[in-house]
Design a protein around this motif. Structure first.
Motif, mmCIF file in Angstrom:
data_model
loop_
_atom_site.group_PDB
_atom_site.id
_atom_site.type_symbol
_atom_site.label_atom_id
_atom_site.label_comp_id
_atom_site.label_asym_id
_atom_site.label_seq_id
_atom_site.Cartn_x
_atom_site.Cartn_y
_atom_site.Cartn_z
ATOM 1 N N TYR A 9 1.073 -1.315 -0.197
ATOM 2 C CA TYR A 9 -0.187 -0.020 -0.009
ATOM 3 C C TYR A 9 0.874 1.186 -0.063
ATOM 4 C CZ TYR A 9 -2.128 4.098 2.082
ATOM 5 O OH TYR A 9 -2.347 5.367 2.467
ATOM 6 N N PHE A 252 -6.211 1.939 6.082
ATOM 7 C CA PHE A 252 -6.773 1.756 4.712
ATOM 8 C C PHE A 252 -7.362 0.714 4.583
ATOM 9 C CE2 PHE A 252 -2.727 -0.151 4.609
ATOM 10 C CZ PHE A 252 -2.855 -1.372 3.888
ATOM 11 N N VAL A 253 -7.316 -0.271 5.403
ATOM 12 C CA VAL A 253 -8.193 -1.774 5.298
ATOM 13 C C VAL A 253 -9.729 -1.224 5.891
ATOM 14 C CG1 VAL A 253 -8.460 -3.858 6.149
ATOM 15 C CG2 VAL A 253 -6.076 -3.085 5.286
ATOM 16 N N GLN A 254 -9.649 -0.380 6.804
ATOM 17 C CA GLN A 254 -10.621 0.071 7.736
ATOM 18 C C GLN A 254 -11.389 0.888 6.480
ATOM 19 O OE1 GLN A 254 -12.524 -1.272 10.090
ATOM 20 N NE2 GLN A 254 -13.176 0.209 11.494
ATOM 21 N N LEU A 255 -11.046 1.655 6.021
ATOM 22 C CA LEU A 255 -11.639 2.612 5.166
ATOM 23 C C LEU A 255 -12.223 1.886 4.070
ATOM 24 C CD1 LEU A 255 -12.446 5.578 4.602
ATOM 25 C CD2 LEU A 255 -10.284 5.819 3.379
ATOM 26 N N THR A 256 -11.508 0.743 3.348
ATOM 27 C CA THR A 256 -11.943 0.125 2.316
ATOM 28 C C THR A 256 -13.142 -0.619 2.818
ATOM 29 O OG1 THR A 256 -9.723 -0.075 1.426
ATOM 30 C CG2 THR A 256 -11.311 -1.600 0.562
ATOM 31 N N ALA A 257 -13.012 -1.309 4.049
ATOM 32 C CA ALA A 257 -14.260 -2.094 4.410
ATOM 33 C C ALA A 257 -15.527 -1.171 4.712
ATOM 34 C CB ALA A 257 -14.083 -2.388 5.778
ATOM 35 N N MET A 259 -16.104 1.966 2.991
ATOM 36 C CA MET A 259 -16.768 2.323 1.871
ATOM 37 C C MET A 259 -17.309 1.153 0.950
ATOM 38 S SD MET A 259 -13.625 5.221 0.409
ATOM 39 C CE MET A 259 -14.861 5.737 -0.639
ATOM 40 N N SER A 260 -16.721 -0.112 1.023
ATOM 41 C CA SER A 260 -17.379 -1.063 0.319
ATOM 42 C C SER A 260 -18.812 -1.278 0.872
ATOM 43 C CB SER A 260 -16.746 -2.423 0.650
ATOM 44 O OG SER A 260 -16.700 -2.688 1.747
ATOM 45 N N ALA A 263 -20.527 1.514 -1.472
ATOM 46 C CA ALA A 263 -19.875 1.857 -2.527
ATOM 47 C C ALA A 263 -20.499 2.876 -3.586
ATOM 48 C CB ALA A 263 -19.298 0.500 -3.405
ATOM 49 N N HIS A 266 -20.781 6.285 -2.497
ATOM 50 C CA HIS A 266 -19.442 6.971 -2.491
ATOM 51 C C HIS A 266 -19.357 7.320 -3.939
ATOM 52 C CE1 HIS A 266 -18.456 6.954 1.863
ATOM 53 N NE2 HIS A 266 -18.663 5.507 1.696
ATOM 54 N N THR A 298 -6.921 8.853 7.670
ATOM 55 C CA THR A 298 -7.041 7.598 8.489
ATOM 56 C C THR A 298 -5.808 7.462 9.300
ATOM 57 O OG1 THR A 298 -5.716 6.458 6.805
ATOM 58 C CG2 THR A 298 -8.091 6.673 6.094
#
Length: 453
Positions: A9, A252-257, A259-260, A263, A266, A298
Motif C-alpha cells: 500500500y 486503509f483496510v478499515q476505510l476500504t471496508a 466504503m465497500s 460503494a 460514495h 485515516t
C-alpha cells in the motif's frame, strides 16, 4: 499476519504522490488563467484534476479548526491545550474564558480508522454550553515499539485516567465503538467507589450487545474465526516511520471496508462533486470535498486493540454476558449507582442497529429508573446520531438536558443556555416530580386515615 499489505500500500501511495502533486499544480495554473478557468472546458478540466488530486489518503490528524463559539450571545475564543499526554493519546481541552462555569464533558472518540476530528461537528455544538475535553488518539504508525502495547485494557485505563484528570462531577459522552470501553471504565470506577465517577454517561450508537439486530458489520465479524482476522488483516508498519515493525490493523483496510458497504453512494458523491465543479457550483462541490478530506484522513489501530475488540465485543459478547475482564477485574455495570445514563440510537443505523445500545439500560440494573433515559432518533443513520441537523435540533438538546439535570447546583447551566426544546422537563425531572407527588399523596392519605381513626 499479512506482512506485505502495508508495504505494498505504501509503495502505491508513494508512486501516486507525484501524480497528485501534478494535479494540484495544474489546478493552480488553471486558476491563474481566470478567463479559461471560467469556461466549460476549464471547469471540466479543473474537476477532473481535482478527482486525481484527491486519489489518496492522509495519515496525519487534520486540525479541529474551531476558532470561536457563541456563548450566551457573545463570541468566545477557543484555545486547544493538551492537559494529559501518553504515547497513545492526548486529553485535549477546548479552553475558553466564560463568566459562568460550564459542565465539564469528556467526549470519548472512536478508535476505528479515523481521527477524533471526525467529531468536529459534535464538539462545536457542545462547546456553546459545556467545558469540552476529547480523547485525541494518536496514529500507531507514529508510535515506537518501545512505547509498549495498547489493547482493550489500556483503552479502558486511558478513559479512567482522563476522567480523573478532569475531576469529580464531570460528564462522559461516548460515541460508537468506545461505548463498550466507556461503560467498562465507569463500571470499574463505581465498583471501586472512585470519587471521580462521572455524574452522567451518554452512550451513543454503540455495540453494547451485538446479539441484538445484527448488522453487516456484526455478520462480517462472525464470518471468520479470530485467527483469520489476525492472519489476513494484521500487517506491520513499514520502515521509514516511528512505529516501524509495530503490528497494526491498517487504517486503509478499515476505510476500504467502510466504503465497500456503501460503494454506490460514495461513487455517486464523487460523480456529483465532478458535476457540480464542472457546472460552476463551487459551494456544493466544496461541501463534498470537505467531507472526504476528513473521511480520507485515516489512522491505524494497534493489532492487539483491534483483535481484542473483534473477539470480546463482536464475537464473544463478553460485556452483556457478564464475562468481560479488564486485567484481573470483572466489569459489572450493576455497580453503577451514581452516574445517570442516557442511551441514544439511530433508526436507520446500519453499523450499530437499534437495540444494541439500549442494552446498557438493563446492564445498569441498580440505577434508579429516573436516572435512565433512552432515545431512538427517527430518520437518521449512524453518523446522523452525532452530526448534522437532527443531532443539533433534536438529539443534542436531550444530551444537554441530562447533563444539566445531573450537575451540582453550584455549576448548573444558566437558564438562557437551554433551547425551546430543552425547556420542557426532561424525563429525569418528570419521573422525579411524579415520585415526589405520589409520596406527598400517600402521606396525605395516611394523615387523613389517621385523623379519621
Amino acid at each position: 499476519m499479512n506482512l506485505l499489505a502495508y508495504p505494498v500500500y505504501q509503495a502505491v501511495a508513494d508512486a501516486m504522490r507525484p501524480l497528485r502533486t501534478s494535479a494540484t499544480l495544474q489546478r493552480a495554473v488553471l486558476a491563474a488563467w481566470p478567463e479559461f478557468a471560467a469556461s466549460p472546458l476549464g471547469r471540466s478540466l479543473d474537476a477532473a484534476w481535482e478527482l486525481l488530486e484527491m486519489a489518496g489518503l492522509s495519515h496525519a490528524r487534520p486540525p479541529f479548526g474551531i476558532g470561536s463559539v457563541e456563548v450566551e450571545g457573545e463570541p468566545v475564543e477557543i484555545v486547544e491545550e493538551v492537559v494529559r499526554r501518553t504515547p497513545f493519546g492526548s486529553l485535549l481541552h477546548f479552553r475558553k474564558a466564560v463568566k459562568t462555569p460550564q459542565p465539564r464533558v469528556l467526549i470519548v472518540a472512536p478508535m476505528s480508522g479515523h481521527f477524533a476530528t471526525l467529531l468536529r461537528g459534535t464538539v462545536r455544538t457542545m462547546l456553546a454550553d459545556h467545558d469540552v475535553y476529547i480523547t485525541d488518539w494518536h496514529n500507531p504508525r507514529d508510535i515506537p515499539l518501545s512505547a509498549g502495547r495498547f489493547g482493550f485494557q489500556e483503552y479502558v485505563e486511558h478513559v479512567i485516567s482522563f476522567i480523573r484528570k478532569i475531576g469529580p462531577d464531570s460528564h462522559l459522552v461516548a460515541i460508537c465503538q468506545p461505548t463498550v470501553a466507556s461503560l467498562a471504565a465507569v463500571s470499574l470506577m463505581a465498583a471501586a467507589d472512585d470519587p471521580a465517577q462521572p455524574a452522567s454517561m451518554t452512550l451513543m450508537a454503540g455495540p453494547i450487545d451485538c446479539r441484538v439486530n445484527p448488522t453487516k458489520v456484526n455478520d462480517l465479524a462472525n464470518s471468520k474465526p479470530i485467527e483469520w482476522f489476525e492472519k489476513n488483516l494484521i500487517s506491520v508498519v513499514p520502515s521509514g516511520f516511528k512505529g516501524a515493525q509495530r503490528r497494526v490493523y491498517p487504517g486503509f483496510v478499515q476505510l476500504t471496508a467502510f466504503m465497500s458497504m456503501n460503494a454506490n453512494r460514495h461513487a455517486t458523491s464523487f460523480a456529483d462533486m465532478h458535476y457540480e465543479r464542472a457546472k460552476g457550483e463551487s459551494a456544493k462541490a466544496d461541501t463534498i470535498r470537505t467531507f472526504y478530506e476528513e473521511y480520507f484522513a485515516t489512522t491505524d489501530l494497534t493489532a492487539e486493540f483491534y483483535l481484542e475488540t473483534v473477539s470480546q465485543v463482536f464475537q464473544q459478547y463478553l460485556l452483556p454476558k457478564g464475562e468481560l475482564m479488564v486485567g484481573n477485574r470483572r466489569v459489572e455495570p450493576a455497580a453503577i449507582r451514581r452516574t445517570a445514563l442516557l442511551t441514544i440510537e439511530g433508526e436507520k443505523d446500519d453499523i450499530c442497529a437499534v437495540g444494541q445500545t439500549v442494552a446498557a439500560q438493563e446492564l445498569c440494573s441498580r440505577l434508579r429508573p429516573y436516572m435512565k433515559t433512552h432515545h431512538v432518533q427517527t430518520g437518521v443513520g449512524h453518523y446522523g446520531v452525532f452530526n448534522g441537523r437532527k443531532w443539533e435540533s433534536q438529539i443534542y438538546p436531550m444530551v444537554r438536558s441530562v447533563i444539566h439535570d445531573n450537575e451540582p447546583r453550584s455549576v448548573r447551566m444558566p437558564a438562557s443556555a437551554t433551547s425551546a426544546g430543552a425547556e420542557q422537563l426532561s424525563l429525569h425531572a418528570m419521573l422525579e416530580a411524579e415520585a415526589i407527588s405520589k409520596a406527598a399523596m400517600a402521606s396525605a392519605a395516611a394523615s387523613s386515615s389517621s385523623g379519621a381513626a
